[in-house]
Design a protein around this motif. Structure first.
Motif, PDB file in Angstrom:
ATOM      1  N   GLN A  51       0.842  -1.139  -0.119  1.00 30.62           N
ATOM      2  CA  GLN A  51       0.010   0.054   0.001  1.00 30.62           C
ATOM      3  C   GLN A  51       0.997   1.168  -0.204  1.00 30.62           C
ATOM      4  OE1 GLN A  51      -2.597  -0.270   3.442  1.00 30.62           O
ATOM      5  NE2 GLN A  51      -3.580  -2.019   2.580  1.00 30.62           N
ATOM      6  N   SER A  52       0.303   2.177  -0.672  1.00 28.77           N
ATOM      7  CA  SER A  52       1.225   3.684  -0.830  1.00 28.77           C
ATOM      8  C   SER A  52       1.388   4.022   0.372  1.00 28.77           C
ATOM      9  CB  SER A  52       0.590   4.352  -1.956  1.00 28.77           C
ATOM     10  OG  SER A  52      -0.613   4.808  -1.261  1.00 28.77           O
ATOM     11  N   GLU A  53       0.535   4.030   1.514  1.00 30.75           N
ATOM     12  CA  GLU A  53       0.667   4.620   2.766  1.00 30.75           C
ATOM     13  C   GLU A  53       1.711   4.048   3.398  1.00 30.75           C
ATOM     14  OE1 GLU A  53      -2.709   4.387   5.236  1.00 30.75           O
ATOM     15  OE2 GLU A  53      -1.996   6.023   6.486  1.00 30.75           O
ATOM     16  N   PHE A  54       1.880   2.623   3.479  1.00 36.61           N
ATOM     17  CA  PHE A  54       3.134   1.976   4.013  1.00 36.61           C
ATOM     18  C   PHE A  54       4.380   2.493   3.546  1.00 36.61           C
ATOM     19  CE2 PHE A  54       5.838  -1.302   5.594  1.00 36.61           C
ATOM     20  CZ  PHE A  54       6.474  -1.730   4.486  1.00 36.61           C
ATOM     21  N   LEU A  55       4.569   2.548   2.143  1.00 31.80           N
ATOM     22  CA  LEU A  55       5.577   2.845   1.280  1.00 31.80           C
ATOM     23  C   LEU A  55       6.050   4.150   1.692  1.00 31.80           C
ATOM     24  CD1 LEU A  55       4.974   1.297  -2.173  1.00 31.80           C
ATOM     25  CD2 LEU A  55       6.577   0.456  -0.577  1.00 31.80           C
ATOM     26  N   GLU A  56       5.248   5.283   1.915  1.00 30.36           N
ATOM     27  CA  GLU A  56       5.504   6.613   2.218  1.00 30.36           C
ATOM     28  C   GLU A  56       6.226   6.530   3.498  1.00 30.36           C
ATOM     29  OE1 GLU A  56       2.363   9.239   2.120  1.00 30.36           O
ATOM     30  OE2 GLU A  56       3.476  10.922   2.962  1.00 30.36           O
ATOM     31  N   GLU A  57       5.511   5.748   4.507  1.00 28.44           N
ATOM     32  CA  GLU A  57       6.166   5.924   6.011  1.00 28.44           C
ATOM     33  C   GLU A  57       7.426   5.106   6.037  1.00 28.44           C
ATOM     34  OE1 GLU A  57       5.215   7.693   8.272  1.00 28.44           O
ATOM     35  OE2 GLU A  57       6.328   6.880   9.929  1.00 28.44           O
ATOM     36  N   ALA A  58       7.566   3.953   5.284  1.00 35.03           N
ATOM     37  CA  ALA A  58       8.825   3.062   5.092  1.00 35.03           C
ATOM     38  C   ALA A  58       9.900   3.885   4.625  1.00 35.03           C
ATOM     39  CB  ALA A  58       8.714   1.806   4.419  1.00 35.03           C
ATOM     40  N   PHE A  59       9.697   4.700   3.408  1.00 36.60           N
ATOM     41  CA  PHE A  59      10.636   5.599   2.683  1.00 36.60           C
ATOM     42  C   PHE A  59      11.150   6.599   3.726  1.00 36.60           C
ATOM     43  CE2 PHE A  59      12.616   7.422  -0.760  1.00 36.60           C
ATOM     44  CZ  PHE A  59      12.503   8.675  -0.409  1.00 36.60           C
ATOM     45  N   ARG A  60      10.124   7.331   4.273  1.00 41.74           N
ATOM     46  CA  ARG A  60      10.558   8.292   5.338  1.00 41.74           C
ATOM     47  C   ARG A  60      11.292   7.937   6.408  1.00 41.74           C
ATOM     48  NH1 ARG A  60       7.518  11.953   9.167  1.00 41.74           N
ATOM     49  NH2 ARG A  60       5.823  10.509   9.406  1.00 41.74           N
ATOM     50  N   ARG A  61      11.143   6.710   6.961  1.00 46.67           N
ATOM     51  CA  ARG A  61      11.828   6.317   8.196  1.00 46.67           C
ATOM     52  C   ARG A  61      13.087   5.875   7.686  1.00 46.67           C
ATOM     53  NH1 ARG A  61       8.026   2.888  12.338  1.00 46.67           N
ATOM     54  NH2 ARG A  61       6.430   4.184  12.291  1.00 46.67           N
ATOM     55  N   GLU A  62      13.376   5.070   6.683  1.00 44.63           N
ATOM     56  CA  GLU A  62      14.872   4.526   5.969  1.00 44.63           C
ATOM     57  C   GLU A  62      15.464   5.694   5.843  1.00 44.63           C
ATOM     58  OE1 GLU A  62      14.679   1.566   2.975  1.00 44.63           O
ATOM     59  OE2 GLU A  62      16.668   1.022   3.818  1.00 44.63           O
ATOM     60  N   THR A  63      14.956   6.830   5.238  1.00 46.84           N
ATOM     61  CA  THR A  63      15.946   8.045   4.560  1.00 46.84           C
ATOM     62  C   THR A  63      16.384   8.488   5.836  1.00 46.84           C
ATOM     63  OG1 THR A  63      13.877   9.238   4.227  1.00 46.84           O
ATOM     64  CG2 THR A  63      14.981   8.053   2.523  1.00 46.84           C
ATOM     65  N   GLN A  64      15.171   8.766   6.856  1.00 47.66           N
ATOM     66  CA  GLN A  64      15.715   9.655   7.969  1.00 47.66           C
ATOM     67  C   GLN A  64      16.800   8.813   8.910  1.00 47.66           C
ATOM     68  OE1 GLN A  64      14.464  12.883   9.374  1.00 47.66           O
ATOM     69  NE2 GLN A  64      16.298  12.328  10.484  1.00 47.66           N
ATOM     70  N   SER A  65      16.662   7.748   8.772  1.00 49.01           N
ATOM     71  CA  SER A  65      17.624   6.667   9.826  1.00 49.01           C
ATOM     72  C   SER A  65      19.119   6.760   9.021  1.00 49.01           C
ATOM     73  CB  SER A  65      17.401   5.118   9.805  1.00 49.01           C
ATOM     74  OG  SER A  65      16.012   5.152  10.444  1.00 49.01           O
ATOM     75  N   LEU A  66      19.051   6.331   7.645  1.00 46.71           N
ATOM     76  CA  LEU A  66      20.458   6.314   7.024  1.00 46.71           C
ATOM     77  C   LEU A  66      21.100   7.913   7.046  1.00 46.71           C
ATOM     78  CD1 LEU A  66      19.643   3.886   4.262  1.00 46.71           C
ATOM     79  CD2 LEU A  66      20.815   3.341   6.490  1.00 46.71           C
ATOM     80  N   THR A  67      20.267   8.907   7.101  1.00 51.63           N
ATOM     81  CA  THR A  67      20.900  10.185   7.108  1.00 51.63           C
ATOM     82  C   THR A  67      21.636  10.664   8.341  1.00 51.63           C
ATOM     83  OG1 THR A  67      19.155  11.057   5.606  1.00 51.63           O
ATOM     84  CG2 THR A  67      20.473  12.632   6.813  1.00 51.63           C
ATOM     85  N   GLU A  68      20.997  10.023   9.472  1.00 49.36           N
ATOM     86  CA  GLU A  68      21.667  10.268  10.812  1.00 49.36           C
ATOM     87  C   GLU A  68      22.795   9.388  11.104  1.00 49.36           C
ATOM     88  OE1 GLU A  68      17.796  11.598  13.486  1.00 49.36           O
ATOM     89  OE2 GLU A  68      19.574  10.796  14.405  1.00 49.36           O
ATOM     90  N   LEU A  69      22.769   8.129  10.383  1.00 51.47           N
ATOM     91  CA  LEU A  69      23.843   7.095  10.766  1.00 51.47           C
ATOM     92  C   LEU A  69      24.908   7.274   9.872  1.00 51.47           C
ATOM     93  CD1 LEU A  69      21.392   4.162  11.438  1.00 51.47           C
ATOM     94  CD2 LEU A  69      22.471   5.878  13.161  1.00 51.47           C
ATOM     95  N   ARG A  70      26.222   7.088  10.474  1.00 52.71           N
ATOM     96  CA  ARG A  70      27.407   7.047   9.606  1.00 52.71           C
ATOM     97  C   ARG A  70      28.433   6.075  10.432  1.00 52.71           C
ATOM     98  NH1 ARG A  70      24.969   9.396   6.443  1.00 52.71           N
ATOM     99  NH2 ARG A  70      24.948  10.907   5.424  1.00 52.71           N
ATOM    100  N   HIS A  71      28.316   5.108  10.020  1.00 53.36           N
ATOM    101  CA  HIS A  71      29.010   3.956  10.519  1.00 53.36           C
ATOM    102  C   HIS A  71      29.551   2.840   9.392  1.00 53.36           C
ATOM    103  CE1 HIS A  71      29.839   0.251  13.098  1.00 53.36           C
ATOM    104  NE2 HIS A  71      30.128   1.115  14.095  1.00 53.36           N
ATOM    105  N   PRO A  72      30.911   2.394   9.472  1.00 52.37           N
ATOM    106  CA  PRO A  72      31.241   1.538   8.479  1.00 52.37           C
ATOM    107  C   PRO A  72      30.577   0.123   8.445  1.00 52.37           C
ATOM    108  CG  PRO A  72      32.649   1.559  10.474  1.00 52.37           C
ATOM    109  CD  PRO A  72      31.926   2.628  10.553  1.00 52.37           C
TER     110      PRO A  72
END
Length: 589
Positions: free
Chosen positions: A59-80
């Motif tokens: 569902q598009s609602e799920f994809l929107e939230e998943a996309f927002r969470r993953e981009t927010q997480s990976l923007t904050e996290l910097r680890h090898p």
């Protein structure tokens, strides 16, 4: 490459268009939330994964939230050991995408290829990097919530990374009216419902379950099978098994609250096991002057308590590297070393007289993050440190063994630096190849079956579909005499294309032919660059010695910036081998 429950590769007709990247041929890996395409960056030639979240699979609602969470997480996290995000956006068809570093394999394939399990090796190569990555996320108040073998990947050079933060819980930013709790992976997710009260502790359970799954010769598919294996298997040392059983407790309050706490307990259990298993033994000594200063650093009053505190710090985790002076060269002729413990660094030097012990010269307390970064770039032999008992006979063998381990490590790092030229040239070559393929793909010829000349214009009657964007595009038509009619399409009316001529003899036009994009100049320029690159690689240039000077200086500069040994690793290796290696080893080397 993970895409959130990746399944079999399936053919997909339409490839996404992402600026700056060339999608390679081949079917994408497809799962319930995304399709992952292998691509190459046109900027630096790096292999990347284009992860496209497709509304047709969720569902598009799920994809929107998943996309927002993953981009927010990976923007904050910097680890090898956390997958790096290069960018994100929305395609022309409205699908959300992320650009990630390309990963070659995952933990499922790793287990399939294994023929046995040994905790010490597993902890060094997989366990510690994995827990360290999750601990880094927890330090940013981010819980993964779906740790599973399919989300633990390996880069082409074998580096472990954690991926798929699509249902990550970011307490500071995420919506409270949207929950993705149902998208979890038993038996790696805890059995209790996720009510949001102990999100970070759930990852601790997942880590312990993954360790049991990796050690088990069979597939563990239920919570009961995971717990039974952890309790009854001899795959783990007793101290480690006790930590894992606590992390797998059905009562969330009994588990370690954070991955950092789990990391500390597993480090201690692994270190104590290595010491009991008869690993290398190294004697330590502290002079009277240094002892008083070190006692003050530990806030202790007597020698015995201070020595015990040092052994506890080095017994939890320890890495070793040569100590360099301010100018990047080795500090003394005796080969000073730095020991990175759990909370402190130790500047040590081989004893001048006995050569069977390391004398501690200074101790400095450091931040845990700084120490972790240094340990990751140093050698971590299993060493049981002890302080010198009175009346003990000198024994140089252990110190020589430790020196040989460090020698080998430095030698491997030096070889990696020596291969930097080929890696850079290969990257450059991939960029040129990708651009050549891109230019060839732009040709899109328009076929015509007849034409009419009207002064400086030619009206071509075409066959088939005229590509979008053909108007004003520079094109060419091959003539009877082998030359070309050049110009651009001025107007399109149905199946008729009006061509404004720039150069060429319209009298030489063929009755039927093709109107193609003029890519000759760009393609020829790229071919010339490729030939120059090949000649440079083989030193077939006018001044070959200048190429050697360029690479030598470039590699030295890169080594000083990137290597923990600065630019003097080879010099340190030469001096340390000359002074510390036994005569038999010197004769055979």
């Amino acid at each position: 490459m993970d895409c959130g429950s990746v399944g079999e590769d399936v053919p997909v007709t339409a490839k996404p268009v992402v600026d700056g990247y060339a999608i390679l041929d081949g079917s994408p890996a497809t799962g319930r939330t995304a399709r992952v395409y292998k691509a190459v960056s046109l900027t630096d030639g790096a292999m990347v994964a284009i992860k496209v979240l497709t509304a047709s699979v969720e569902q598009s609602e799920f994809l929107e939230e998943a996309f927002r969470r993953e981009t927010q997480s990976l923007t904050e996290l910097r680890h090898p050991s956390i997958v790096a995000m290069r960018g994100s956006g929305v395609t022309s068809t409205g699908d959300r995408y992320l650009v990630l570093d390309w990963m070659e394999s995952d933990l499922v394939r790793w287990k399939t290829a294994q023929r046995g399990f040994e905790w010490g090796e597993f902890w060094q190569t997989i366990g510690r990097p994995l827990v360290s990555a999750v601990a880094h996320a927890h330090s940013r108040n981010i819980g993964h919530r779906d740790l599973a073998p399919r989300n633990i990947l390996f880069s082409p050079d074998g580096r472990l990374v954690v991926a798929d933060f699509g249902i990550a819980k970011i307490r500071r930013f995420m919506r409270t009216d949207m929950t993705l709790r149902q998208f979890v992976s038993p038996p790696f997710s805890p059995p209790e419902a996720d009510d949001g009260a102990a999100t970070l502790g759930r990852d601790v359970y997942s880590l312990a379950a993954i360790f049991c799954w990796c050690a088990s010769p069979s597939s563990l598919e239920t919570y009961g099978s995971v717990e039974a294996f952890a309790d009854g298997s001899d795959a783990f040392p007793p101290a480690v098994r006790a930590v894992l059983l606590q992390a797998l407790s059905r009562d969330p309050d009994e588990r370690p609250r954070l991955a950092e706490e789990l990391l500390d307990r597993l480090e201690a259990g692994t270190a104590s096991t290595a010491a009991r298993a008869g690993g290398l033994s190294c004697l330590l000594a502290i002079g009277h002057v240094q002892m008083s200063r070190i006692c003050r650093d530990f806030e202790l009053s007597d020698r015995a308590a201070t020595e015990s505190a040092i052994l506890d710090d080095l017994g939890s985790v320890c890495a070793i590297e040569p100590k360099l002076g301010p100018d990047g060269e080795q500090g003394t002729a005796f080969g000073d070393l730095v020991l990175y413990g759990l909370t402190r660094t130790y500047h040590v030097r081989p004893d001048d007289t006995h050569r069977d012990r390391l004398t501690i010269l200074s101790v400095i307390q450091r931040p845990s993050g700084w120490l972790e970064a240094r340990r990751e770039n140093s050698v971590t032999p299993r060493v049981d440190f002890r302080f010198l008992p009175r009346g003990r006979e000198p024994d140089q063998r252990s110190l020589l063994q430790i020196q040989q381990i460090i020698d080998d490590f430095v030698h491997e790092r030096a070889e990696d630096e020596a291969n930097a030229e080929n890696r850079l040239l290969d990257t450059w070559s991939r960029i040129l190849q990708a651009r050549q393929e891109l230019e060839l793909g732009r040709e899109r010829p328009i076929r015509y079956h007849s034409h009419a000349v009207e002064g400086r214009r030619v009206v071509f009657r075409t066959v088939g579909t005229i590509p979008d964007g053909a108007v004003l595009e520079k094109r060419q038509v091959k003539l009877h005499d082998g030359t070309f009619l050049t110009g651009h399409i001025e107007d399109i009316d149905g199946q008729e294309a009006t061509f404004l001529v720039a150069t060429g003899d319209v009298g030489q036009l063929r009755g039927a032919g093709e109107i193609s994009v003029n890519v000759y100049a760009a393609s020829e320029a790229l071919r010339k660059q490729q030939r120059a690159l090949d000649a440079f690689r083989q030193r077939e240039v006018a001044r070959a010695h200048m190429a050697d000077v360029f690479w030598t200086r470039g590699l030295r500069y890169r080594a000083r910036r990137r290597s923990p040994y600065g630019g003097s690793s080879r010099n340190w290796m030469r001096t340390s081998r000359r002074r510390w290696r036994p005569h038999s080893a010197r004769r055979t080397s």
